[in-house]
Scaffold this motif. Structure first.
Motif, PDB file in Angstrom:
ATOM      1  N   THR A 105      99.400  74.448  18.537  1.00 25.93           N
ATOM      2  CA  THR A 105      98.484  74.560  17.403  1.00 25.93           C
ATOM      3  C   THR A 105      97.452  75.636  17.692  1.00 25.93           C
ATOM      4  O   THR A 105      96.854  75.657  18.778  1.00 25.93           O
ATOM      5  N   GLY A 106      97.246  76.541  16.737  1.00 23.66           N
ATOM      6  CA  GLY A 106      96.257  77.598  16.917  1.00 23.66           C
ATOM      7  C   GLY A 106      94.853  77.052  17.125  1.00 23.66           C
ATOM      8  O   GLY A 106      94.479  76.023  16.557  1.00 23.66           O
ATOM      9  N   LYS A 107      94.071  77.753  17.927  1.00 27.19           N
ATOM     10  CA  LYS A 107      92.729  77.278  18.268  1.00 27.19           C
ATOM     11  C   LYS A 107      91.797  77.241  17.067  1.00 27.19           C
ATOM     12  O   LYS A 107      90.839  76.466  17.036  1.00 27.19           O
ATOM     13  N   THR A 108      92.054  78.058  16.059  1.00 25.98           N
ATOM     14  CA  THR A 108      91.133  78.136  14.912  1.00 25.98           C
ATOM     15  C   THR A 108      91.584  77.281  13.727  1.00 25.98           C
ATOM     16  O   THR A 108      90.963  77.326  12.663  1.00 25.98           O
ATOM     17  N   VAL A 109      92.664  76.501  13.886  1.00 24.78           N
ATOM     18  CA  VAL A 109      93.192  75.706  12.779  1.00 24.78           C
ATOM     19  C   VAL A 109      92.204  74.616  12.370  1.00 24.78           C
ATOM     20  O   VAL A 109      91.745  73.835  13.198  1.00 24.78           O
ATOM     21  N   ARG A 110      91.858  74.592  11.086  1.00 24.21           N
ATOM     22  CA  ARG A 110      91.085  73.495  10.487  1.00 24.21           C
ATOM     23  C   ARG A 110      92.005  72.838   9.461  1.00 24.21           C
ATOM     24  O   ARG A 110      92.188  73.349   8.358  1.00 24.21           O
ATOM     25  N   LEU A 111      92.573  71.725   9.844  1.00 24.28           N
ATOM     26  CA  LEU A 111      93.651  71.110   9.091  1.00 24.28           C
ATOM     27  C   LEU A 111      93.135  70.098   8.078  1.00 24.28           C
ATOM     28  O   LEU A 111      92.209  69.325   8.343  1.00 24.28           O
ATOM     29  N   ALA A 112      93.780  70.089   6.894  1.00 23.00           N
ATOM     30  CA  ALA A 112      93.595  69.015   5.906  1.00 23.00           C
ATOM     31  C   ALA A 112      94.978  68.510   5.531  1.00 23.00           C
ATOM     32  O   ALA A 112      95.848  69.297   5.157  1.00 23.00           O
ATOM     33  N   HIS A 113      95.186  67.205   5.634  1.00 22.66           N
ATOM     34  CA  HIS A 113      96.492  66.604   5.380  1.00 22.66           C
ATOM     35  C   HIS A 113      96.353  65.587   4.261  1.00 22.66           C
ATOM     36  O   HIS A 113      95.670  64.572   4.419  1.00 22.66           O
ATOM     37  N   LEU A 114      97.004  65.875   3.140  1.00 22.08           N
ATOM     38  CA  LEU A 114      97.034  64.929   2.021  1.00 22.08           C
ATOM     39  C   LEU A 114      98.309  64.111   2.150  1.00 22.08           C
ATOM     40  O   LEU A 114      99.404  64.606   1.903  1.00 22.08           O
ATOM     41  N   SER A 115      98.166  62.844   2.525  1.00 24.69           N
ATOM     42  CA  SER A 115      99.330  61.979   2.671  1.00 24.69           C
ATOM     43  C   SER A 115      99.617  61.276   1.353  1.00 24.69           C
ATOM     44  O   SER A 115      98.870  61.406   0.381  1.00 24.69           O
ATOM     45  N   GLN A 116     100.703  60.517   1.306  1.00 26.30           N
ATOM     46  CA  GLN A 116     101.055  59.796   0.086  1.00 26.30           C
ATOM     47  C   GLN A 116     100.186  58.567  -0.111  1.00 26.30           C
ATOM     48  O   GLN A 116     100.113  58.029  -1.216  1.00 26.30           O
ATOM     49  N   GLU A 117      99.532  58.101   0.962  1.00 30.34           N
ATOM     50  CA  GLU A 117      98.664  56.936   0.834  1.00 30.34           C
ATOM     51  C   GLU A 117      97.263  57.376   0.408  1.00 30.34           C
ATOM     52  O   GLU A 117      96.759  58.400   0.858  1.00 30.34           O
TER      53      GLU A 117
END
Length: 578
Positions: A338-350
């Motif tokens: 994973t890249g050091k600058t990644v700011r992740l947002a994960h929209l799950s089905q729940e």
């Protein structure tokens, strides 16, 4: 003669009427799509037409003897039901087994499912398939369908669209590809009225844009969104369809000066500056869930600015792949970088749990008061308006929101955090078409990397630049031909019989051999151009402060992308002819 006549129809839940003085008719052969905002009265209208609820005013009359089938949004079955009892009831097996149409419906919706399977314990998608089979097997004069594609995968939706093309129907759905495939008229439910348009969804968009232009409407934002969507229809995969029901050439005068939906090269440049050269590198990964191996020797690269649509049958591992990137699923072997600058947002089905006593605006402002999208700045209140929370609705307690409204709020909260990587797992669930259009417009100016899982084919093709598939061999396969290529591959796989004994390989003609050779050559060229793109992304990241160098690299990247698009078109043409 009309099958249904409606005169002066009125219905209200609370002080504001959902329908007020509506008059219309449905004739044999009509194929009507119903669109409108969530809560605007679509489901109420079709329930009134089907006779499921009584009107407050006016009347709904059915022609004597009309056989009507109705599919609601909820699939509720009697306890201890089986597939056989629901689909065929007391009908003798020798009776329905000789019915070619019944066999075709079973093969399309319930392949390989034993008829004595209990419905209790089935997934939402399986229950939806049973409900559709139960509705489609009997002979009917008119079908009324409320969100028939809910919980279905892309393959099932494509089969259903093909099956319904010769049926009289009224359908409520937010699936715009499905509307274009099966409908020839459009009803828009808005402000208590039903506005009628000729043609499917594409024709409806054109007609709305043309009406707005002629009337010199002051709703500038709405016009821009419509024009933008028309530009997409002209330039996107829909315009390259072999059987387009709506020729977008008719809109050329209206959208002649409309730019592409998004400037991909500029967004990649922004994304590279935000993310650097590494986003996610999946290297030789194996993932096992229970006793089942989903991925084996999986190697895949997600670069800065990549917008990837992910398709595959239910259970193929799409959600697991997103969780692998997120880190909540760990590989049995291999590694995920994973890249050091990644700011992740994960929209799950729940749906994420939110305090039901808090107000909508408060829950958004606790993330951020203002965000910048592209070159524009928006307040939390302005973003809520774009997502359908207007005026007093921004002060509604969370506990009073519907499922669709909570979904919109969940998605907006993720975007307000200004991530640079988005993982979206079925984001269109419970969203109406107007909200989907706003979301597409928002993502057009969003610089980052995106992986999208969706059964909504229109949204998937509109938002992503590339489509990849999980086809059951433990890896990820690039599909230059997009969803059409995926469905073709699936049909070929389903049609291939398992050989009972070894057979001699078929003789390959010179022309077939040459076509395969050319396809392989083009695929290798596409791969090399993809590698060159990745190199250019790395160079742009390392020269982020050198403006002149960036201009040169940007020109090179544009040229590479243009060449790849040209070769992908050649690949598609050759694949069609092969």
């Amino acid at each position: 003669m009309n099958l249904i006549n409606v005169e002066g129809l009125g219905k209200a839940y609370g002080p504001e009427p959902l329908l007020d003085g509506v008059s219309l008719g449905v004739a044999a052969g009509d194929r009507v799509g119903v669109v409108g905002r969530n809560g605007g009265g679509k489901s109420t209208l079709v329930s009134l037409l089907a006779g499921r609820i009584p009107p407050d005013d006016g009347r709904v009359t059915h022609t004597r003897g009309t056989r009507l089938g109705f599919l609601s949004q909820r699939d509720e079955f009697p306890a201890e039901s089986t597939v056989r009892s629901l689909v065929f009831g007391d009908r003798a097996e020798h009776d329905w087994a000789g019915d070619a149409r019944a066999r075709e419906i079973l093969a399309g919706l319930l392949p390989g499912v034993p008829l004595d399977t209990p419905v209790e314990g089935m997934s939402g998608g399986e229950r939806r398939r049973v409900a559709l089979a139960r509705l489609l097997v009997p002979q009917t004069d008119l079908l009324i369908l409320d969100e028939p594609t809910n919980h279905l995968d892309i393959e099932a939706i494509a089969w259903l669209a093909g099956h319904l093309k010769d049926r009289t129907l009224i359908v409520v759905t937010h699936d715009r590809w499905f509307l274009d495939e099966v409908t020839e008229r459009t009803w828009e439910v808005a402000d208590g009225q039903v506005h009628r348009y000729e043609g499917g969804y594409s024709a409806y968009v054109l007609a709305k844009a043309e009406r707005a232009r002629i009337a010199a409407s002051t709703e500038e934002k709405r016009q821009n969104l419509l024009r933008k969507e028309l530009a997409w229809l002209r330039r996107g995969p829909q315009a390259r369809s072999t059987k387009p029901k709506f020729r977008v050439d008719a809109a050329n005068a209206l959208i002649a000066d409309e730019p592409p939906a998004r400037d991909s090269v500029e967004l990649v440049s922004f994304a590279t500056a935000r993310l650097g050269k590494t986003v996610y590198d999946v290297e030789d990964v194996a993932v096992q869930v229970g006793d089942r191996t989903l991925f084996e020797h999986l190697t895949w690269h997600l670069g800065p600015g990549d917008r990837v649509g992910l398709v595959g049958v239910n259970g193929s591992g799409k959600t697991t792949l997103l969780r692998l990137l997120e880190g909540s699923v760990r590989p049995r072997s291999g590694r995920v970088i994973t890249g050091k600058t990644v700011r992740l947002a994960h929209l799950s089905q729940e749906l994420a749990e939110l305090d039901p006593s808090r107000r909508v605006l408060e829950t958004v402002e606790e993330i951020k008061h203002r965000i910048t999208v592209g070159k524009r700045e928006f307040t939390a209140g302005q973003m809520l308006e774009r997502f359908g929370f207007r005026g007093d609705a921004q002060w509604t307690p969370i506990g009073d929101l519907s499922g669709g409204e909570r979904r919109r709020l969940q998605l907006l909260r993720l975007l307000m955090a200004e991530p640079n990587v988005l993982l979206l797992d079925e984001p269109t669930n419970d969203l109406d078409i107007e909200t989907l259009t706003e979301l597409e417009d928002l993502l057009d100016g969003w610089p980052g990397s995106l992986v999208l899982v969706s059964h909504d084919r229109y949204f998937l093709e509109r938002v992503s630049d590339h489509v990849v598939a999980l086809i059951g061999d433990g890896g990820v396969k690039m599909l230059p031909g997009g969803v059409d290529e995926y469905l073709t591959r699936r049909r070929r796989t389903a049609a291939e019989p398992e050989p009972a004994r070894p057979v001699e390989p078929p003789k390959v003609t010179k022309n077939a051999w040459q076509a395969k050779k050319d396809l392989d050559r083009l695929e290798r060229r596409i791969e090399r151009l993809g590698e060159r793109e990745a190199e250019l992304h790395d160079l742009m990241a390392s020269h982020a402060t050198d403006h002149e160098k960036l201009l040169t690299l940007d020109a090179d990247l544009r040229a590479v992308r243009a060449e790849r698009e040209e070769i992908e078109e050649q690949w598609l043409q050759l694949a069609d002819d092969a």
